[in-house]
Design an enzyme around this catalytic site. Structure first.
Site, PDB file in Angstrom:
ATOM      1  CG  ASP A 108      44.297  -4.805  14.893  1.00  0.00           C
ATOM      2  OD1 ASP A 108      43.370  -4.928  14.059  1.00  0.00           O
ATOM      3  OD2 ASP A 108      44.142  -4.234  15.985  1.00  0.00           O
ATOM      4  CE1 TYR A 148      29.828  -9.989  13.282  1.00  0.00           C
ATOM      5  CE2 TYR A 148      27.521 -10.552  12.916  1.00  0.00           C
ATOM      6  CZ  TYR A 148      28.871 -10.825  12.742  1.00  0.00           C
ATOM      7  OH  TYR A 148      29.264 -11.935  12.026  1.00  0.00           O
ATOM      8  CE  LYS A 169      31.095  -9.910   9.768  1.00  0.00           C
ATOM      9  NZ  LYS A 169      32.287 -10.379   9.058  1.00  0.00           N
TER      10      LYS A 169
HETATM   11  N1  LIG Z   1      30.307 -18.126  13.535  1.00  0.00           N
HETATM   12  C1  LIG Z   1      29.222 -17.596  12.984  1.00  0.00           C
HETATM   13  O1  LIG Z   1      28.085 -17.993  13.305  1.00  0.00           O
HETATM   14  C2  LIG Z   1      29.329 -16.517  11.949  1.00  0.00           C
HETATM   15  C3  LIG Z   1      28.167 -16.138  11.264  1.00  0.00           C
HETATM   16  C4  LIG Z   1      28.248 -15.134  10.309  1.00  0.00           C
HETATM   17  C5  LIG Z   1      29.456 -14.532  10.027  1.00  0.00           C
HETATM   18  N2  LIG Z   1      30.565 -14.923  10.715  1.00  0.00           N
HETATM   19  C6  LIG Z   1      31.812 -14.236  10.388  1.00  0.00           C
HETATM   20  O2  LIG Z   1      32.785 -15.203  10.024  1.00  0.00           O
HETATM   21  C7  LIG Z   1      34.079 -14.719  10.359  1.00  0.00           C
HETATM   22  C8  LIG Z   1      34.814 -15.759  11.189  1.00  0.00           C
HETATM   23  O3  LIG Z   1      34.095 -15.961  12.371  1.00  0.00           O
HETATM   24  P1  LIG Z   1      34.310 -17.248  13.300  1.00  0.00           P
HETATM   25  O4  LIG Z   1      32.960 -17.665  13.724  1.00  0.00           O
HETATM   26  O5  LIG Z   1      35.221 -18.206  12.667  1.00  0.00           O
HETATM   27  O6  LIG Z   1      34.971 -16.535  14.569  1.00  0.00           O
HETATM   28  P2  LIG Z   1      36.302 -16.856  15.395  1.00  0.00           P
HETATM   29  O7  LIG Z   1      36.234 -15.927  16.556  1.00  0.00           O
HETATM   30  O8  LIG Z   1      36.426 -18.307  15.613  1.00  0.00           O
HETATM   31  O9  LIG Z   1      37.458 -16.386  14.385  1.00  0.00           O
HETATM   32  C9  LIG Z   1      37.657 -15.034  14.072  1.00  0.00           C
HETATM   33  C10 LIG Z   1      39.135 -14.815  13.883  1.00  0.00           C
HETATM   34  O10 LIG Z   1      39.332 -13.439  13.516  1.00  0.00           O
HETATM   35  C11 LIG Z   1      40.436 -12.959  14.250  1.00  0.00           C
HETATM   36  N3  LIG Z   1      40.352 -11.515  14.428  1.00  0.00           N
HETATM   37  C12 LIG Z   1      39.368 -10.813  15.063  1.00  0.00           C
HETATM   38  N4  LIG Z   1      39.681  -9.513  15.069  1.00  0.00           N
HETATM   39  C13 LIG Z   1      40.871  -9.387  14.438  1.00  0.00           C
HETATM   40  C14 LIG Z   1      41.705  -8.291  14.147  1.00  0.00           C
HETATM   41  N5  LIG Z   1      41.390  -7.051  14.518  1.00  0.00           N
HETATM   42  N6  LIG Z   1      42.858  -8.513  13.475  1.00  0.00           N
HETATM   43  C15 LIG Z   1      43.213  -9.769  13.115  1.00  0.00           C
HETATM   44  N7  LIG Z   1      42.465 -10.847  13.380  1.00  0.00           N
HETATM   45  C16 LIG Z   1      41.305 -10.659  14.031  1.00  0.00           C
HETATM   46  C17 LIG Z   1      40.352 -13.665  15.591  1.00  0.00           C
HETATM   47  O11 LIG Z   1      41.597 -13.622  16.286  1.00  0.00           O
HETATM   48  C18 LIG Z   1      39.930 -15.054  15.175  1.00  0.00           C
HETATM   49  O12 LIG Z   1      41.027 -15.892  14.918  1.00  0.00           O
HETATM   50  C19 LIG Z   1      33.869 -13.377  11.088  1.00  0.00           C
HETATM   51  O13 LIG Z   1      34.011 -12.318  10.161  1.00  0.00           O
HETATM   52  C20 LIG Z   1      32.435 -13.486  11.549  1.00  0.00           C
HETATM   53  O14 LIG Z   1      31.844 -12.225  11.741  1.00  0.00           O
HETATM   54  C21 LIG Z   1      30.541 -15.895  11.657  1.00  0.00           C
END
Ligand SMILES: NC(=O)c1ccc[n+]([C@@H]2O[C@H](COP(=O)([O-])OP(=O)(O)OC[C@H]3O[C@@H](n4cnc5c(N)ncnc54)[C@H](O)[C@@H]3O)[C@@H](O)[C@H]2O)c1
Length: 259
Positions: free
Chosen positions: A73, A164, A168
């Site tokens: 985590d 959120y 960010k």
């Molecule tokens: N998908 C989007 O549209 C988007 C847009 C802007 C920013 N983001 C950011 O990009 C990053 C990846 O997002 P994604 O869309 O691939 O999401 P996702 O949910 O597919 O992947 C996120 C990963 O982070 C891991 N995670 C979450 N909390 C955790 C913790 N406490 N400890 C360890 N691992 C943890 C999850 O298990 C998961 O594998 C994130 O930071 C998200 O905020 C995503």
């Protein structure tokens, strides 16, 4: 960059990538290892991590890339220390740090509890800070790079995502200040801000009844949702020598949605 190095931008480099069990993190793990990176992949989702490591193996280590899993985590300070020590033990160096792990919820403000607010910051913001802090001495040994993941919500209104967006926004402010703080130690720091990307994170989104859709219609990317691989390509650029002159900035990769 000499022609030999194209497509092998991370050969000889090692480091840590968080959030590698899913979405953007998994795509980044595949992209960076395809170009030769040896990476400790960190996530709390053990099964997802195993699958990413399997996919890295399936891809083959043509450019010398490899990956191993470390379940943790990212909001747990001891676990972060353990992960950084494990990366150093396994690969002998930590020259790359890519912070992707994070989570997201759509919550109207009246329903934002203090527990939820604190957890959003503990993971998205403090988790990123902890990895930067713990990896910094190693990164400073050999001209390292930190790529943090912010979001378009750091700089643009995203209603029902106040906690959120604030977490960010803090990642982005932290990144900019850290970049200036460690510049002199030879560590380059920047952030990638994805727009809407098709991953489990966005698939889980549903808006409260009565949400004014007009705002979201305005920020819908003309080319549709992004693919994780498109963000991974930007992360690879940011982390590589190709991005050497890009520091302390937010690299927005949003398909034009927030132009
Ligand atoms: N998908 C989007 O549209 C988007 C847009 C802007 C920013 N983001 C950011 O990009 C990053 C990846 O997002 P994604 O869309 O691939 O999401 P996702 O949910 O597919 O992947 C996120 C990963 O982070 C891991 N995670 C979450 N909390 C955790 C913790 N406490 N400890 C360890 N691992 C943890 C999850 O298990 C998961 O594998 C994130 O930071 C998200 O905020 C995503």
């Amino acid at each position: 960059m000499d022609a030999e190095a194209i497509g092998r931008r991370f050969t000889g480099k090692a480091g840590i990538l968080t959030g590698a069990a899913s979405g953007i993190g998994r795509a980044a793990a595949l992209r960076l290892t395809a170009e030769g990176a040896r990476l400790l992949l960190v996530d709390r989702d053990e099964e997802g991590l195993k699958e990413t490591v399997r996919l890295v193996g399936e891809q083959g280590g043509r450019a010398g890339g490899a990956a191993s899993a470390y379940a943790a985590d990212i909001a747990d300070e001891d676990a972060v220390r353990g992960a950084v020590a494990a990366a150093k033990d396994r690969y002998g160096a930590v020259g790359l740090l890519v912070n992707v792990a994070g989570f997201h919820k759509v919550v109207p403000l009246e329903e934002v509890t203090l527990d939820y607010w604190n957890r959003q910051f503990a993971v998205n913001t403090a988790g990123t800070m902890l990895f930067c802090r713990e990896a910094l001495p190693h990164l400073a040994e050999g001209g390292g790079v930190i790529v943090n993941t912010a979001s378009t919500s750091a700089t643009h209104a995203h209603p029902y995502m106040t906690a959120y967006a604030a977490s960010k926004g803090a990642v982005l402010a932290f990144t900019q200040s850290l970049a200036a703080e460690v510049w002199g130690r030879g560590v380059r720091v920047l952030a990638v801000s994805p727009g809407g990307v098709a991953t489990p994170l966005t698939e889980a989104v549903s808006f409260p009844e009565g949400t004014d859709g007009a705002y979201y219609a305005r920020i819908t990317p003309p080319a549709g949702m992004g693919r994780p691989e498109e963000i991974a390509a930007a992360i690879a650029f940011a982390a590589s020598e190709d991005g050497a002159y890009v520091r302390g900035v937010e690299l927005r990769v949003d398909g034009g949605s927030h132009a």
